[in-house]
Design an enzyme around this catalytic site. Structure first.
Site, PDB file in Angstrom:
ATOM      1  N   CYS A 231      -5.919   4.754  -4.516  1.00 15.29           N
ATOM      2  CA  CYS A 231      -5.723   5.796  -5.535  1.00 15.29           C
ATOM      3  C   CYS A 231      -4.360   6.460  -5.386  1.00 15.29           C
ATOM      4  CB  CYS A 231      -6.823   6.838  -5.438  1.00 15.29           C
ATOM      5  SG  CYS A 231      -8.408   6.185  -5.942  1.00 15.29           S
ATOM      6  N   ASN A 355      -4.271  -0.333  -9.494  1.00 17.45           N
ATOM      7  CA  ASN A 355      -5.285  -0.261  -8.442  1.00 17.45           C
ATOM      8  C   ASN A 355      -6.595   0.134  -9.081  1.00 17.45           C
ATOM      9  OD1 ASN A 355      -6.601   0.348  -5.771  1.00 17.45           O
ATOM     10  ND2 ASN A 355      -6.597   2.388  -6.680  1.00 17.45           N
ATOM     11  N   GLU A 356      -7.547  -0.714  -9.116  1.00 17.37           N
ATOM     12  CA  GLU A 356      -8.884  -0.492  -9.651  1.00 17.37           C
ATOM     13  C   GLU A 356      -8.899   0.337 -10.942  1.00 17.37           C
ATOM     14  OE1 GLU A 356     -11.103   1.321  -6.344  1.00 17.37           O
ATOM     15  OE2 GLU A 356     -10.769   3.283  -7.232  1.00 17.37           O
TER      16      GLU A 356
HETATM   17  O1  AHR Z   1     -10.172   3.214   0.010  1.00 18.14           O
HETATM   18  C1  AHR Z   1     -10.380   4.497  -0.480  1.00 18.14           C
HETATM   19  C2  AHR Z   1     -10.239   4.560  -1.984  1.00 18.14           C
HETATM   20  O2  AHR Z   1     -11.276   3.864  -2.576  1.00 18.14           O
HETATM   21  C3  AHR Z   1      -9.009   3.947  -2.558  1.00 18.14           C
HETATM   22  O3  AHR Z   1      -7.961   4.812  -2.624  1.00 18.14           O
HETATM   23  C4  AHR Z   1      -9.416   3.567  -3.940  1.00 18.14           C
HETATM   24  O4  AHR Z   1      -8.710   2.453  -4.399  1.00 18.14           O
HETATM   25  C5  AHR Z   1     -10.895   3.384  -3.843  1.00 18.14           C
HETATM   26  O5  AHR Z   1     -11.535   4.112  -4.805  1.00 18.14           O
END
Ligand code: AHR
Length: 786
Positions: A231, A355-356
């Site tokens: 994140c 990222n996700e």
């Molecule tokens: O790994 C912790 C968090 O989990 C990361 O920042 C994020 O990509 C996921 O939600």
């Protein structure tokens, strides 16, 4: 112990390549960088801490005054004549009167600065005076109570900023040290970038990494390293100059004193001293391929989107990064890399975009990045994302986007209960080996116990079996400073002077150290049956209060579809402080729960629990969960949550929703206003008699056999290394087992749960082995003729 099992490895039948399968993921959360892996010992070295980073922060966070009797001193943080506009603040220390000196001290991280007797520390700072007099400045390393362990001086001779350096060697060891800077006489001193590094960083690099932590990473022998988050990458404003901007790699290279300080979205400050150049260097030092992740011009947490016609700058960042990593020294960014000290390219092969991220904001931007990168760099493998959920419509959308655009990999993330990992061992068995590959970029079962690690090991066998459909995988998060926890579990824990790997770390290490290059054919006969825990989805049905939300529920019913019996419940209003309401108890295989729900006030939605066995074991349908963005089906097993499936959905105030949830044996479907929203097949926990794989190290010719026994009973097997030339087996056995399932490593017992190593030498025809209950065994074998 049951029947004997026959394991036959056809040592000449090589299968698919395992590639870069097992690697690591570094995210700067839990103070993983500053106060962690990054070797800097001074907290807030450039007086840039700010309440944007954390409400309690200010420019003098982690600094204290040092005054002696009779001294008069004024401290202020100013910004009229900075070293560099990216580093605007500096300290002004004006001593008006003193006999024994006056100044400041830095508290470091955790309990203080760790100083080791006889070790050398590199102190540096930028300093200047006001033009009136040269200033004698005393620099000392002290204990918390002021005992001096080392002291030297610098003479500040210039009114312009100049860098001063000292090597300090403390005479004693202490973990609560302070760096003290004192003026011996009156005058005005300007100070910035006050830094203290151990001279012995990992590979002795200047601006380098903490040795003990980095060495644990090196021991893993990861194939790749994903960085810098998480994140961390995608939470922030869209303007690179903003204090809280999204992570922009160009902010992170060059002279450290010219890098801007930024808010870290995990609630602290990031100096960016550990920046992209250092990440590339670290990857190289670890022998891992670099895998950077860049934001896609979209912040999913705050729904900030770069307009499509302004996306070029972001795409250019990605292209420039590739040039920075791989370009010749004649290119603009390759030249910059060379100027930083690395003329040779870093051989970047992978790049992650986003990222996700989920939702349209990401999926409409991704194609622009993809097209531009592939046009210029067709061999770079581009990673798309399927979001933070193990399944559901956003997850499917990520995969669909990847197939449409021919992404090379798709980044999957999930943190689930160990039981979910057991139930989903075969998740990737039906994945297409020809299409985009899975990059399991973040995963962990909730916990750092031996049980978690053992289950993860069984799951990793599934990852290995399904390579190359599974291309890459890394556990997350990797690092955590015990005094600054944002997220747990984590793979490695540390404080300011100690570090230990968890049980999960040692499992990762075994799989990375003994990955092998190609699969070997392994046939197993005589296995006992699988153990299936087919617990029916029965139990209480409840309505649970939701944080900050007032909701009205009416027309509530539970219908037993097997008998036709219906339970109805009177309408009621639920406040955040209300008690959970039990609507009824279901004993049937097939049932339907229905109601009308309206949010009267607040920001979230509704929470229906079902199949509730007790407070810690239940299924949940949450509508308007996490920032009111999702409708999710989740499960709690022993209080550990797993997302079963998700779909984007937001609840609006004063709108009535007709909610219906159907359970048909293990099939769960939800509807809102008659429209299907979630659907999942609830897989029962299933424990295979053994989990196993065989591979070969092509360099040494060694045969690697991994066997995980999750069950309590041991299993005996005859192992045949078929077609191996020779009659004598020699090699190594790495074994984990014999611990309590809840056993965990700690600072006190850092290797309580860790592999034991033994040698094996045996006649080839006699290789028999008992795999004890709840154990991991890895053989690394060669065959020769005696
Ligand atoms: O790994 C912790 C968090 O989990 C990361 O920042 C994020 O990509 C996921 O939600």
């Amino acid at each position: 112990m049951g029947n004997k099992i026959q394991m036959t490895i056809n040592t000449q039948k090589e299968g698919e390549a395992l590639g870069d399968l097992f690697g690591i993921f570094f995210e700067d959360l839990n103070h993983a960088a500053d106060g962690g892996l990054y070797g800097e010992l001074i907290q807030n070295r450039s007086f840039e801490f700010d309440s944007i980073d954390h409400p309690s922060y200010h420019a003098l966070t982690a600094w204290e005054k040092v005054e002696s009797p009779g001294s008069r001193m004024m401290l202020s943080v100013q910004c009229t004549r900075p070293i560099h506009h990216n580093n605007p603040h500096y300290l002004v220390l004006e001593v008006l009167e003193t006999k024994e000196g006056a100044g400041i001290k830095n508290l470091g991280y955790n309990s203080g600065i760790t100083l080791r007797q006889g070790d050398a520390y590199r102190f540096s700072c930028f300093a200047a005076h006001d033009g009136r007099r040269d200033l004698e400045v005393e620099v000392s390393l002290e204990t918390m109570v002021g005992e001096v362990l080392e002291q030297k001086s610098i003479c500040v001779k210039d009114k312009n900023w100049k860098c001063y350096e000292l090597i300090l060697v403390p005479q004693a060891t202490c973990t609560e040290g302070r760096l003290v800077i004192k003026m011996k006489d009156i005058g005005r001193l300007y100070l910035d970038m006050v830094s203290l590094f151990p001279c012995q960083t990992y590979k002795n690099r200047i601006n380098g990494m903490r040795k003990d932590i980095a060495e644990l990473l090196e021991d893993l022998r990861p194939k790749f390293m994903r960085f810098p988050g998480g994140c961390l990458v995608h939470d922030g404003s869209l303007c690179a100059e903003d204090r809280d901007s999204l992570y922009r790699w160009k902010n992170t290279i060059g002279k450290v004193e010219e890098r801007p300080s930024k808010r870290n979205n995990w609630g602290y400050n990031q100096t960016l001293g550990l920046g992209f150049y250092e990440y590339f260097l670290l990857s190289e030092d670890l022998g891992a391929k670099p895998l950077p992740v860049l934001p896609a011009g979209y912040d999913p947490h705050h729904q900030r989107k770069v307009p499509l016609d302004a996306l070029d700058e972001w795409i250019q960042d990605a292209l420039d990064l590739i040039e920075f990593a791989n370009g010749g020294v004649e290119t603009t960014w390759g030249k910059k890399r060379a100027e930083l000290g690395h003329a040779k390219p870093f051989n970047l092969e992978y790049i992650g975009i986003g990222n996700e991220e989920v939702q349209e904001g990401f999926f409409e931007r991704y194609p622009y990045f993809h097209k531009a990168i592939k046009e210029k760099y067709p061999h770079i493998k581009i990673i798309n994302t399927s979001g933070p959920f193990a399944a559901g419509s956003e997850y499917d959308r990520g995969w669909e986007s990847a197939r449409t655009h021919q992404s090379d990999l798709v980044d999957e993330h999930y943190y689930q209960a160990p039981e979910w990992f057991l139930a989903h061992h075969h998740r990737y068995d039906r994945f297409d080996k020809e299409g985009p590959k899975v990059f399991l970029g973040e995963y962990a079962s909730w916990g750092n116990t031996w049980y978690n690690a053992l289950v993860e090991a069984s799951y990793m066998i599934g990852l290995e079996r399904n390579a190359p459909a599974v291309g890459l995988a890394c556990y997350a998060p990797m690092l955590c400073n015990v005094d600054y926890v944002n997220w747990k579990p984590d793979m490695i824990w540390f404080n300011n002077h100690q570090v230990f790997g968890t049980a999960n770390y040692y499992v990762q290490k075994l799989f990375m150290n003994h990955q092998g290059d190609v699969k070997l054919d392994l046939q197993v006969e005589g296995l006992p049956d699988k153990e299936v825990q087919n617990i029916p989805l029965i139990g209480e049905v409840t309505l649970t209060p939701v944080v900050n939300t007032v909701a009205l529920y009416k027309d509530i019913y539970i219908k037993n579809e097997d008998t036709g019996e219906i339970i109805t419940v009177e309408a009621f209003t639920m406040e955040p402080t209300s008690k959970e309401i039990v609507l009824g108890t279901v004993e049937a295989k097939n049932y339907t729960i229905g109601m009308k729900a309206k949010r009267i006030d607040g920001k979230r939605g509704f929470m229906i629990r079902f199949s509730k066995k007790d407070a810690a074991n239940k299924l949940n349908w949450e509508i308007g969960g996490w920032q009111n963005m999702d409708a999710v089906l989740t499960e709690d097993v022993n209080n550990r949550n797993s997302c079963l499936t998700q779909r984007s959905f937001s609840v609006e105030t004063e709108v009535e929703y007709e909610l219906q949830l159907q359970v048909r044996d293990r099939h769960i479907t939800t509807f809102i206003n008659g429209e299907k929203v979630n659907e999942t097949l609830h897989l029962p926990v299933m424990i295979e008699p053994l989990y196993y794989s065989a591979s070969k190290d092509l360099q040494t010719g060694e045969i690697i056999l991994k066997v995980i026994n999750v069950r309590e009973e041991s299993c005996s097997a005859v192992i045949d290394l078929m077609n191996a030339e020779g009659n004598q087996i020699k090699g190594n056995v790495y074994y984990m087992g014999g611990y309590a399932l809840e056993a965990e490593n700690s600072f006190e017992q850092p290797r309580l749960v860790s592999p034991k190593h033994s040698r094996i030498e045996i006649d080839k025809k006699d290789l028999e082995y008992i795999f004890p209950g709840q154990s991991i065994t890895i053989f690394r074998l060669s065959v020769e003729t005696k």
